[in-house]
Design a protein around this motif. Sequence first.
Motif, PDB file in Angstrom:
ATOM      1  N   ALA A  35       0.850  -1.188   0.000  1.00 25.09           N
ATOM      2  CA  ALA A  35       0.000   0.000   0.000  1.00 25.09           C
ATOM      3  C   ALA A  35       0.885   1.238   0.000  1.00 25.09           C
ATOM      4  O   ALA A  35       1.211   1.791   1.065  1.00 25.09           O
ATOM      5  N   PRO A  36       1.297   1.715  -1.167  1.00 28.25           N
ATOM      6  CA  PRO A  36       2.201   2.871  -1.236  1.00 28.25           C
ATOM      7  C   PRO A  36       1.688   4.100  -0.506  1.00 28.25           C
ATOM      8  O   PRO A  36       2.464   4.854   0.070  1.00 28.25           O
ATOM      9  N   GLU A  37       0.357   4.298  -0.516  1.00 31.00           N
ATOM     10  CA  GLU A  37      -0.181   5.486   0.130  1.00 31.00           C
ATOM     11  C   GLU A  37       0.028   5.458   1.641  1.00 31.00           C
ATOM     12  O   GLU A  37       0.208   6.500   2.273  1.00 31.00           O
ATOM     13  N   LEU A  38       0.036   4.258   2.241  1.00 33.35           N
ATOM     14  CA  LEU A  38       0.316   4.142   3.673  1.00 33.35           C
ATOM     15  C   LEU A  38       1.759   4.507   3.954  1.00 33.35           C
ATOM     16  O   LEU A  38       2.076   5.251   4.901  1.00 33.35           O
ATOM     17  N   PHE A  39       2.668   3.967   3.146  1.00 34.07           N
ATOM     18  CA  PHE A  39       4.085   4.215   3.349  1.00 34.07           C
ATOM     19  C   PHE A  39       4.385   5.705   3.172  1.00 34.07           C
ATOM     20  O   PHE A  39       5.137   6.297   3.948  1.00 34.07           O
ATOM     21  N   TYR A  40       3.802   6.269   2.138  1.00 34.50           N
ATOM     22  CA  TYR A  40       4.013   7.686   1.848  1.00 34.50           C
ATOM     23  C   TYR A  40       3.505   8.548   3.007  1.00 34.50           C
ATOM     24  O   TYR A  40       4.151   9.514   3.421  1.00 34.50           O
ATOM     25  N   SER A  41       2.353   8.186   3.545  1.00 45.65           N
ATOM     26  CA  SER A  41       1.736   8.975   4.600  1.00 45.65           C
ATOM     27  C   SER A  41       2.583   9.001   5.864  1.00 45.65           C
ATOM     28  O   SER A  41       2.802  10.065   6.455  1.00 45.65           O
ATOM     29  N   ILE A  42       3.086   7.850   6.279  1.00 44.35           N
ATOM     30  CA  ILE A  42       3.862   7.821   7.520  1.00 44.35           C
ATOM     31  C   ILE A  42       5.227   8.453   7.326  1.00 44.35           C
ATOM     32  O   ILE A  42       5.752   9.119   8.226  1.00 44.35           O
ATOM     33  N   ARG A  43       5.806   8.321   6.141  1.00 41.39           N
ATOM     34  CA  ARG A  43       7.089   8.963   5.877  1.00 41.39           C
ATOM     35  C   ARG A  43       6.933  10.478   5.802  1.00 41.39           C
ATOM     36  O   ARG A  43       7.789  11.227   6.284  1.00 41.39           O
ATOM     37  N   LYS A  44       5.839  10.952   5.238  1.00 43.19           N
ATOM     38  CA  LYS A  44       5.597  12.385   5.136  1.00 43.19           C
ATOM     39  C   LYS A  44       5.316  12.991   6.506  1.00 43.19           C
ATOM     40  O   LYS A  44       5.702  14.121   6.799  1.00 43.19           O
ATOM     41  N   THR A  45       4.629  12.243   7.358  1.00 41.93           N
ATOM     42  CA  THR A  45       4.304  12.732   8.693  1.00 41.93           C
ATOM     43  C   THR A  45       5.523  12.732   9.610  1.00 41.93           C
ATOM     44  O   THR A  45       5.693  13.633  10.430  1.00 41.93           O
ATOM     45  N   PHE A  46       6.364  11.695   9.467  1.00 42.45           N
ATOM     46  CA  PHE A  46       7.570  11.570  10.288  1.00 42.45           C
ATOM     47  C   PHE A  46       8.793  11.455   9.375  1.00 42.45           C
ATOM     48  O   PHE A  46       9.386  10.379   9.232  1.00 42.45           O
ATOM     49  N   PRO A  47       9.210  12.549   8.749  1.00 42.53           N
ATOM     50  CA  PRO A  47      10.314  12.471   7.781  1.00 42.53           C
ATOM     51  C   PRO A  47      11.651  12.067   8.394  1.00 42.53           C
ATOM     52  O   PRO A  47      12.557  11.629   7.676  1.00 42.53           O
ATOM     53  N   TYR A  48      11.792  12.206   9.720  1.00 44.72           N
ATOM     54  CA  TYR A  48      13.068  11.881  10.369  1.00 44.72           C
ATOM     55  C   TYR A  48      13.025  10.539  11.091  1.00 44.72           C
ATOM     56  O   TYR A  48      13.969  10.178  11.783  1.00 44.72           O
ATOM     57  N   LEU A  49      11.935   9.808  10.939  1.00 49.73           N
ATOM     58  CA  LEU A  49      11.752   8.574  11.707  1.00 49.73           C
ATOM     59  C   LEU A  49      12.648   7.459  11.186  1.00 49.73           C
ATOM     60  O   LEU A  49      12.741   7.216   9.981  1.00 49.73           O
ATOM     61  N   ASN A  50      13.288   6.764  12.110  1.00 49.53           N
ATOM     62  CA  ASN A  50      14.075   5.576  11.778  1.00 49.53           C
ATOM     63  C   ASN A  50      13.114   4.396  11.693  1.00 49.53           C
ATOM     64  O   ASN A  50      12.677   3.880  12.706  1.00 49.53           O
ATOM     65  N   MET A  51      12.754   3.999  10.485  1.00 45.51           N
ATOM     66  CA  MET A  51      11.730   2.965  10.344  1.00 45.51           C
ATOM     67  C   MET A  51      11.990   2.079   9.132  1.00 45.51           C
ATOM     68  O   MET A  51      12.658   2.467   8.179  1.00 45.51           O
ATOM     69  N   LYS A  52      11.437   0.876   9.211  1.00 46.55           N
ATOM     70  CA  LYS A  52      11.421  -0.044   8.084  1.00 46.55           C
ATOM     71  C   LYS A  52      10.048  -0.708   8.041  1.00 46.55           C
ATOM     72  O   LYS A  52       9.423  -0.931   9.090  1.00 46.55           O
ATOM     73  N   ILE A  53       9.587  -1.018   6.840  1.00 47.23           N
ATOM     74  CA  ILE A  53       8.271  -1.634   6.665  1.00 47.23           C
ATOM     75  C   ILE A  53       8.451  -3.009   6.047  1.00 47.23           C
ATOM     76  O   ILE A  53       9.195  -3.168   5.068  1.00 47.23           O
TER      77      ILE A  53
END
Length: 349
Positions: A104-122
């Motif tokens: 779901a690209p829109e989910l990934f995009y949304s969380i990355r846009k909201t937390f641009p500095y977050l250390n995360m992997k999906i």
Amino acid sequence: MVFWSTNSHALLGLLSFVLLLLLLQPVVAIRFGFRQTSDIPTFREAPAFRNGQECGSTPAERINVAMTLDANYLRGTMAAVLSMLQHSTCPENLAFYFLTAHYAPELFYSIRKTFPYLNMKIYRFDSNRVRDKISKSIRQALDQPLNYARIYLADTIPDDVKRVIYLDSDLVVVDDIAKLWSTDMEEKVVAAPEYCHANFSLYFTEKFWLDPVLSKTFEGRKPCYFNTGVMVMDVDKWRSEGYTGMVEEWMAVQKQQKRIYHLGSLPPFLLVLAGNITAVDHRWNQHGLGGDNFEGKCRGLHPGPISLLHWSGKGKPWLRLDSRKPCTVDHLWAPYDLFWSSRHHFFEE
């Protein structure tokens, strides 16, 4: 880097390319940074949270947090992540591992846009691993494959991750998550708050307790209820000792032999682990704020200090707030809500 010619053929090709991107926008949202126009809500960008001078930055000081990522609970996930960052002494040491059932690209995009500095992997959770093992429970939301992803967490995230805090998406943390991370596991595979005052027998059916073999499952243990929405997990031990298979065996009994419980993924966890976990202070799971699994009626806070508020049950704070029929405790969740409503948009334009 790509260089474009200024001749008309190149210009026509460029326009065709841009038109193609617009037509394919939902597919390429992450790669090209387009804003989504789907049913995914819009969120405000969270501030950047930085470590203090006393914080280290070595891999040994990393705090691993695992959560599921789903469109229906995305608003809750955003609030949970914000709450952890806001109350953490060393927020840059937090590493998030999100499990999702669908691409779901829109989910990934949304969380990355909201937390641009977050250390995360999906990571993609393969729903087929569990789909034919799920038996119908008392609430449809409990029957979704992603609700069972915690059973397969150790097999989904990288092998070099040895320990994680698993959290549901309907909670907020109001203390430094590092305190929960520092729990002494005492060589157990799971650490979580236990509730030994709860009537443990109610989590299983009469058929279970009347079965002369199954009813002996807890012999030699003092089983207590614990909520699987907040757990510190030794995923290295989980892998090496085959806990996924143990939980699956009980799911097979439920699916193929007789109905021994009513509640989704919780009872098989209890059958394997109840009475054999490390107990954590109750302050780390003020659960049940969503009411029961049928009506979701309002509930008050339990007495005592609070480090984590958990809206387990049918009622979710964002839904009750939007309906303008919130419970009192829902106002404790509201400050962490990053949802960008039309009202927010009006005032920030």
